[in-house]
Motif scaffolding. Structure first.
Motif, PDB file in Angstrom:
ATOM      1  N   ILE A   1       0.874  -1.178   0.000  1.00 19.00           N
ATOM      2  CA  ILE A   1       0.000   0.000   0.000  1.00 19.00           C
ATOM      3  C   ILE A   1       0.908   1.224   0.000  1.00 19.00           C
ATOM      4  CG2 ILE A   1      -1.865   1.215   1.171  1.00 19.00           C
ATOM      5  CD1 ILE A   1      -2.522  -1.415   2.619  1.00 19.00           C
ATOM      6  N   VAL A   2       0.889   1.957  -1.098  1.00 18.23           N
ATOM      7  CA  VAL A   2       1.730   3.159  -1.236  1.00 18.23           C
ATOM      8  C   VAL A   2       0.890   4.368  -0.852  1.00 18.23           C
ATOM      9  CG1 VAL A   2       3.106   4.566  -2.801  1.00 18.23           C
ATOM     10  CG2 VAL A   2       3.055   2.073  -3.084  1.00 18.23           C
ATOM     11  N   ASN A   3       1.279   5.034   0.210  1.00 19.28           N
ATOM     12  CA  ASN A   3       0.489   6.187   0.652  1.00 19.28           C
ATOM     13  C   ASN A   3       1.045   7.515   0.124  1.00 19.28           C
ATOM     14  OD1 ASN A   3       2.639   5.596   2.706  1.00 19.28           O
ATOM     15  ND2 ASN A   3       1.952   7.573   3.530  1.00 19.28           N
ATOM     16  N   ASP A   4       2.197   7.465  -0.576  1.00 14.77           N
ATOM     17  CA  ASP A   4       2.771   8.686  -1.159  1.00 14.77           C
ATOM     18  C   ASP A   4       3.354   8.334  -2.527  1.00 14.77           C
ATOM     19  OD1 ASP A   4       3.936  11.070  -1.799  1.00 14.77           O
ATOM     20  OD2 ASP A   4       5.234  11.193  -0.035  1.00 14.77           O
ATOM     21  N   THR A   5       2.492   8.315  -3.538  1.00 18.40           N
ATOM     22  CA  THR A   5       2.925   7.915  -4.882  1.00 18.40           C
ATOM     23  C   THR A   5       4.011   8.841  -5.415  1.00 18.40           C
ATOM     24  OG1 THR A   5       0.774   6.937  -5.402  1.00 18.40           O
ATOM     25  CG2 THR A   5       2.144   7.594  -7.268  1.00 18.40           C
ATOM     26  N   ALA A   6       3.823  10.135  -5.245  1.00 17.89           N
ATOM     27  CA  ALA A   6       4.786  11.095  -5.787  1.00 17.89           C
ATOM     28  C   ALA A   6       6.118  11.046  -5.050  1.00 17.89           C
ATOM     29  CB  ALA A   6       4.201  12.508  -5.724  1.00 17.89           C
ATOM     30  N   GLY A   7       6.090  10.669  -3.779  1.00 19.47           N
ATOM     31  CA  GLY A   7       7.308  10.705  -2.978  1.00 19.47           C
ATOM     32  C   GLY A   7       8.035   9.384  -2.875  1.00 19.47           C
ATOM     33  N   LEU A   8       7.618   8.371  -3.648  1.00 22.20           N
ATOM     34  CA  LEU A   8       8.265   7.059  -3.567  1.00 22.20           C
ATOM     35  C   LEU A   8       8.683   6.599  -4.959  1.00 22.20           C
ATOM     36  CD1 LEU A   8       9.149   4.521  -2.052  1.00 22.20           C
ATOM     37  CD2 LEU A   8       6.790   3.672  -2.225  1.00 22.20           C
ATOM     38  N   PRO A   9       9.955   6.753  -5.312  1.00 23.43           N
ATOM     39  CA  PRO A   9      10.429   6.258  -6.612  1.00 23.43           C
ATOM     40  C   PRO A   9      10.343   4.733  -6.680  1.00 23.43           C
ATOM     41  CG  PRO A   9      12.008   7.786  -5.606  1.00 23.43           C
ATOM     42  CD  PRO A   9      11.015   7.443  -4.553  1.00 23.43           C
ATOM     43  N   TRP A  10      10.073   4.211  -7.886  1.00 26.50           N
ATOM     44  CA  TRP A  10       9.996   2.765  -8.058  1.00 26.50           C
ATOM     45  C   TRP A  10      11.318   2.091  -7.692  1.00 26.50           C
ATOM     46  CZ3 TRP A  10       7.824  -1.622  -7.978  1.00 26.50           C
ATOM     47  CH2 TRP A  10       8.422  -2.749  -8.559  1.00 26.50           C
ATOM     48  N   GLU A  11      12.422   2.730  -8.006  1.00 30.36           N
ATOM     49  CA  GLU A  11      13.719   2.130  -7.703  1.00 30.36           C
ATOM     50  C   GLU A  11      13.868   1.864  -6.209  1.00 30.36           C
ATOM     51  OE1 GLU A  11      13.217   4.808  -9.503  1.00 30.36           O
ATOM     52  OE2 GLU A  11      13.721   4.084 -11.527  1.00 30.36           O
ATOM     53  N   THR A  12      13.398   2.810  -5.387  1.00 30.42           N
ATOM     54  CA  THR A  12      13.496   2.639  -3.934  1.00 30.42           C
ATOM     55  C   THR A  12      12.554   1.540  -3.455  1.00 30.42           C
ATOM     56  OG1 THR A  12      14.040   4.984  -3.699  1.00 30.42           O
ATOM     57  CG2 THR A  12      13.320   3.816  -1.716  1.00 30.42           C
TER      58      THR A  12
ATOM     59  N   TYR B   1      -1.114  -1.177  -4.385  1.00 34.93           N
ATOM     60  CA  TYR B   1      -2.261  -0.264  -4.306  1.00 34.93           C
ATOM     61  C   TYR B   1      -1.752   1.133  -3.940  1.00 34.93           C
ATOM     62  CZ  TYR B   1      -6.732   1.753  -2.972  1.00 34.93           C
ATOM     63  OH  TYR B   1      -7.843   2.563  -2.903  1.00 34.93           O
ATOM     64  N   PRO B   2      -2.241   2.160  -4.610  1.00 36.27           N
ATOM     65  CA  PRO B   2      -3.250   2.140  -5.674  1.00 36.27           C
ATOM     66  C   PRO B   2      -2.665   1.637  -6.991  1.00 36.27           C
ATOM     67  CG  PRO B   2      -2.505   4.379  -5.284  1.00 36.27           C
ATOM     68  CD  PRO B   2      -1.852   3.539  -4.232  1.00 36.27           C
ATOM     69  N   SER B   3      -3.541   1.177  -7.868  1.00 30.81           N
ATOM     70  CA  SER B   3      -3.087   0.567  -9.122  1.00 30.81           C
ATOM     71  C   SER B   3      -2.394   1.578 -10.026  1.00 30.81           C
ATOM     72  CB  SER B   3      -4.275  -0.059  -9.857  1.00 30.81           C
ATOM     73  OG  SER B   3      -5.232   0.939 -10.185  1.00 30.81           O
ATOM     74  N   SER B   4      -2.632   2.851  -9.786  1.00 28.14           N
ATOM     75  CA  SER B   4      -2.035   3.896 -10.633  1.00 28.14           C
ATOM     76  C   SER B   4      -0.554   4.112 -10.337  1.00 28.14           C
ATOM     77  CB  SER B   4      -2.791   5.213 -10.430  1.00 28.14           C
ATOM     78  OG  SER B   4      -2.756   5.596  -9.051  1.00 28.14           O
ATOM     79  N   TYR B   5      -0.039   3.507  -9.256  1.00 31.11           N
ATOM     80  CA  TYR B   5       1.345   3.782  -8.856  1.00 31.11           C
ATOM     81  C   TYR B   5       2.339   3.373  -9.942  1.00 31.11           C
ATOM     82  CZ  TYR B   5       5.879   3.371  -6.618  1.00 31.11           C
ATOM     83  OH  TYR B   5       7.216   3.487  -6.347  1.00 31.11           O
ATOM     84  N   LEU B   6       2.211   2.157 -10.474  1.00 33.93           N
ATOM     85  CA  LEU B   6       3.190   1.691 -11.461  1.00 33.93           C
ATOM     86  C   LEU B   6       3.176   2.572 -12.707  1.00 33.93           C
ATOM     87  CD1 LEU B   6       2.920  -2.210 -11.284  1.00 33.93           C
ATOM     88  CD2 LEU B   6       4.644  -0.716 -10.261  1.00 33.93           C
ATOM     89  N   GLU B   7       1.993   2.895 -13.196  1.00 31.83           N
ATOM     90  CA  GLU B   7       1.897   3.739 -14.390  1.00 31.83           C
ATOM     91  C   GLU B   7       2.507   5.109 -14.132  1.00 31.83           C
ATOM     92  OE1 GLU B   7      -1.491   5.519 -17.477  1.00 31.83           O
ATOM     93  OE2 GLU B   7      -2.076   4.252 -15.772  1.00 31.83           O
ATOM     94  N   ALA B   8       2.255   5.663 -12.944  1.00 35.84           N
ATOM     95  CA  ALA B   8       2.799   6.982 -12.610  1.00 35.84           C
ATOM     96  C   ALA B   8       4.317   6.970 -12.560  1.00 35.84           C
ATOM     97  CB  ALA B   8       2.236   7.448 -11.267  1.00 35.84           C
ATOM     98  N   ASN B   9       4.902   5.785 -12.307  1.00 35.66           N
ATOM     99  CA  ASN B   9       6.356   5.683 -12.229  1.00 35.66           C
ATOM    100  C   ASN B   9       6.962   5.033 -13.471  1.00 35.66           C
ATOM    101  OD1 ASN B   9       7.636   6.351  -9.305  1.00 35.66           O
ATOM    102  ND2 ASN B   9       5.487   5.734  -9.101  1.00 35.66           N
ATOM    103  N   GLY B  10       6.148   4.893 -14.523  1.00 38.44           N
ATOM    104  CA  GLY B  10       6.647   4.372 -15.789  1.00 38.44           C
ATOM    105  C   GLY B  10       7.032   2.908 -15.756  1.00 38.44           C
ATOM    106  N   VAL B  11       6.393   2.131 -14.875  1.00 39.53           N
ATOM    107  CA  VAL B  11       6.705   0.700 -14.748  1.00 39.53           C
ATOM    108  C   VAL B  11       5.587  -0.100 -15.411  1.00 39.53           C
ATOM    109  CG1 VAL B  11       7.168  -1.199 -13.158  1.00 39.53           C
ATOM    110  CG2 VAL B  11       7.908   1.134 -12.587  1.00 39.53           C
ATOM    111  N   PRO B  12       5.929  -1.005 -16.337  1.00 37.72           N
ATOM    112  CA  PRO B  12       4.884  -1.803 -16.997  1.00 37.72           C
ATOM    113  C   PRO B  12       4.117  -2.659 -15.981  1.00 37.72           C
ATOM    114  CG  PRO B  12       6.984  -2.001 -18.153  1.00 37.72           C
ATOM    115  CD  PRO B  12       7.281  -1.315 -16.852  1.00 37.72           C
TER     116      PRO B  12
END
Length: 690
Positions: A602-613, A635-646
């Protein structure tokens, strides 16, 4: 009264009219009298001796112990407590009861001593009066009487199916003035601190003492309200051979056995003759055994919900089942549903080879899924053998079978402490006939009783399904949209990807930390989830809550030779929560999609959490897994798309609160009755992954 109990003080005998009209009573022969007397002795019963007080010429009743009778006389022993009253008193008669009738033995004295007396055996005894219901003396039953502001407690004196007598004292001496005999009272009875009766009752009569009173109560209602009205009643069936129920009567402690004339997954009904009637609406029986065919025993806790009478069948009672464990409920459901449709089997032993064939042919195991699990197929086979052959209480399942071949299957597995997850849901046609709708209807009948039982441990039911799968989207997703209350039924969309377990223990960036989830983290997570979803996921995960003082989920699985655990971790940057990672572990294949053997995030800060981390954090946790790749749900499902991850695919996580199980079952059963063209085209499709 029996010999093991404390002897009460003598009673003033006021029913002298009974003795003046002996001839109006029913006479019984010497042989009958002797048999009744010896039966009373065998039960350790005591008798009343009617004495004429030497000074006041009043008649009193004093207790005595009867001796066996086999000749021309009857002997009674005086207990120590009665001896002070017998000196110079005249013995007039001996009285005893079988609970239904009062039996009187006229006394012609033969011998009397300090510790016993003997009378000649009379030609006849007399039955004086006939109760409508047998009365039993009781002990060790605590009583509470509640009426508005009045409260009293004490003990249960005697009990019959129509009324009972209590001896109670109020909280304060003199407060009986607040007791209104013309108004109903709520009566609670307790045995060993367990409630065994609760109902509204009326006062029939009472003594006039201020400190302690004897009050006779009778129920005001013959049917208890369950607090809700069901749109679809659980079907009642007649079963042959007749099941029997056995239990220790909670008030009298006598062993009771009754035939069951109809049965459902939520209760049963019995007939009783008036002279055998020992029940009362409101009675709670903690330990009932339903015996079917002499081989199957089903234990439950039940309550008498209604009493009725008719000329043909006499008295009948309806019981509601209050609680039972998973195994007992499965056995009961199998009996009931198998009568309705003999092809439907509940938690019956399954031919695992037939189950595997069905899962492949129905498309439940599609090529991509099989590629994911095939390397662990031998482990998975053993897991399924334990689940479907040994039938532990961590799983329950319903199948539609013909000649051992499976055509529909639905199962639930205990996934979290108070949550069950839909494990399988699949069907295939039988001779070009669709089985899905009728099968789903019967599984809802099964579920309708299941979720109500505290012993089952279902506060929530969860189900993962792809949004494009029409069958679950129509029924399960349809209910969530129809009810439109995420605190009753929530629908959260997760993105899914596979993560290799070989990429482990990567170095977490400076300023970041991955640590065990702390109760102090729950506020931030709550605020996020309630704003984005408002659903039930955090209730299911029970984050930050202490383990209840019961067998844990891990211990339950371990007892059956299986593994199940979950741990939560907080990913933070400079002390600020960014995501929570829940590491689920189980035997491979416990869920074929491995939703119980992967990581939920559960990602509560999509903008503040890079996929790499986040990926590095995942790598820190994958070392505990024994499979090559694990599913990661985000969750949320939009996290991967927002970080450019397939994103490989999406899954809906559907969660139902058991408080709304009735509404869910009514919705589902109603949907199965629809015959729209669109429904015909779509609902018979098998639960497939496309």
């Amino acid at each position: 009264m029996n010999e093991s109990e404390k002897i009460p003080a003598p009673l003033l005998f006021q029913n002298t009219d009974l003795l003046r009209n002996l001839e109006s009573g029913r006479a019984i022969s010497q042989k009958q009298l002797i048999n009744l007397w010896n039966s009373h002795h065998f039960a350790d019963g005591m008798v009343y001796v009617q004495l004429r007080h030497p000074k006041y010429k009043e008649d009193i009743l004093v207790w005595a112990h009867p001796e066996p009778c086999g000749g021309d006389s009857m002997t009674c022993r005086w207990p120590e407590e009665s001896r002070e009253f017998i000196e110079n008193a005249d013995i007039l008669s001996v009285i005893f009861t079988n609970g239904l009738s009062l039996l009187l033995v006229p006394s012609q004295l033969k011998d009397v001593e300090r510790d016993y007396f003997t009378i000649h055996l009379p030609e006849n005894g007399y039955v004086l009066g006939q109760r409508r219901a047998r009365r039993y003396l009781c002990k060790d039953i605590k009583v509470e009487v509640v009426q508005n502001g009045f409260y009293a407690q004490g003990r249960l004196v005697d009990f019959s199916a129509l009324a009972f007598s209590v001896e109670v004292s109020p909280e304060e001496v003199g407060s009986f003035r607040w007791f209104n005999a013309g108004k109903p009272s709520t009566i609670h009875l307790y045995r060993n601190e367990l409630m065994v009766f609760s109902s509204s009752c009326k006062c029939i009569r009472q003594t006039s003492d201020h400190a302690t009173r004897n009050i006779v109560f009778s129920p005001t209602v013959s049917q208890l309200s369950q607090g809700f009205k069901k749109k679809f009643r659980n079907p009642r069936v007649e079963v042959n051979p007749l099941p029997k129920i056995t239990f220790d009567h909670p008030a009298t402690r006598k062993k009771i056995q009754l035939d069951v004339y109809n049965l459902s997954t939520s209760g049963f009904a019995v007939h009783v003759a008036a002279e055998e009637d020992v029940l009362m609406a409101g009675m709670i029986i903690p330990d009932v055994t339903i015996n079917y065919g002499g081989t199957m025993k089903i234990k439950c806790k039940a309550q008498v919900l209604y009493r009725g009478e008719d000329k043909k069948e006499g008295i009948h009672y309806g019981f509601g089942i209050l609680d039972m464990n998973v195994v007992s409920y499965d056995r009961l459901s199998h009996i009931v549903i198998n009568v309705i449709d003999p092809h439907i089997h509940v938690a019956d032993e399954v031919d695992v080879n037939q189950l595997w064939e069905f899962l492949f042919e129905s498309g439940f195991i599609y090529p991509k899924k099989y590629k994911h699990v095939q390397a662990y197929r031998h482990i998975i086979k053993e897991t399924y053998r334990k689940l479907y052959r040994e039938n532990p209480e961590i799983i329950t399942h319903v199948t539609y079978q013909r000649n051992g071949r499976i055509y529909a299957h639905m199962s639930w597995v205990r996934s979290y402490e108070r949550t069950w997850m839909v494990h399988h849901l699949a069907a295939r046609p039988f001779k070009d006939r669709r089985t899905g709708l009728q099968f789903l209807k019967q599984t809802m009948r099964y579920f309708d009783g299941y979720y109500r039982l505290p012993g089952v441990g279902m506060d929530y039911m969860m189900f993962y399904f792809r949004p494009e799968n029409k069958f679950p989207s129509y029924f399960f997703g349809g209910f969530a949209r129809h009810f439109n209350d995420p605190r009753a039924c929530s629908l959260d969309l997760f993105s899914y990807l596979s993560y290799p377990t070989s990429d482990k223990n990567q170095q977490i960036p400076a300023g970041w930390s991955l640590e065990s989830f702390m109760p102090s983290d729950i506020d931030e997570l709550d605020r996020f989830y309630n704003n984005v979803s408002g659903g039930l996921l955090l209730d299911v995960l029970r984050l930050g809550k202490e383990q209840e003082d019961v067998e844990s989920l891990s211990e339950l699985y371990a007892r059956h030779g299986l593994k199940r655990s979950y741990q939560s971790f907080s990913l933070k940057e400079k002390g600020m929560l960014k995501a929570v990672l829940i590491v689920n572990q189980s035997d491979p294949g416990l869920s074929l999609s491995d939703f119980l053997n992967g990581i939920k995030i559960i990602v509560n800060d999509t903008a503040g959490l890079p996929w790499e981390t986040l990926s590095v954090a995942i790598s820190q946790l994958v070392g505990c897994f024994t499979i090559d790749k694990i599913p990661v749900l985000i969750y949320p499902s939009s996290y991967l798309e927002a970080n450019g991850v397939p994103c490989e695919k999406n899954y809906n996580l559907w969660i139902l609160s058991a408080h709304y199980g009735r509404e869910f079952c009514e919705y589902m059963i109603g949907k199965t009755k629809m015959r729209l063209k669109l429904l015909i085209r779509t609902l018979f499709r098998i639960y497939l992954k496309k």
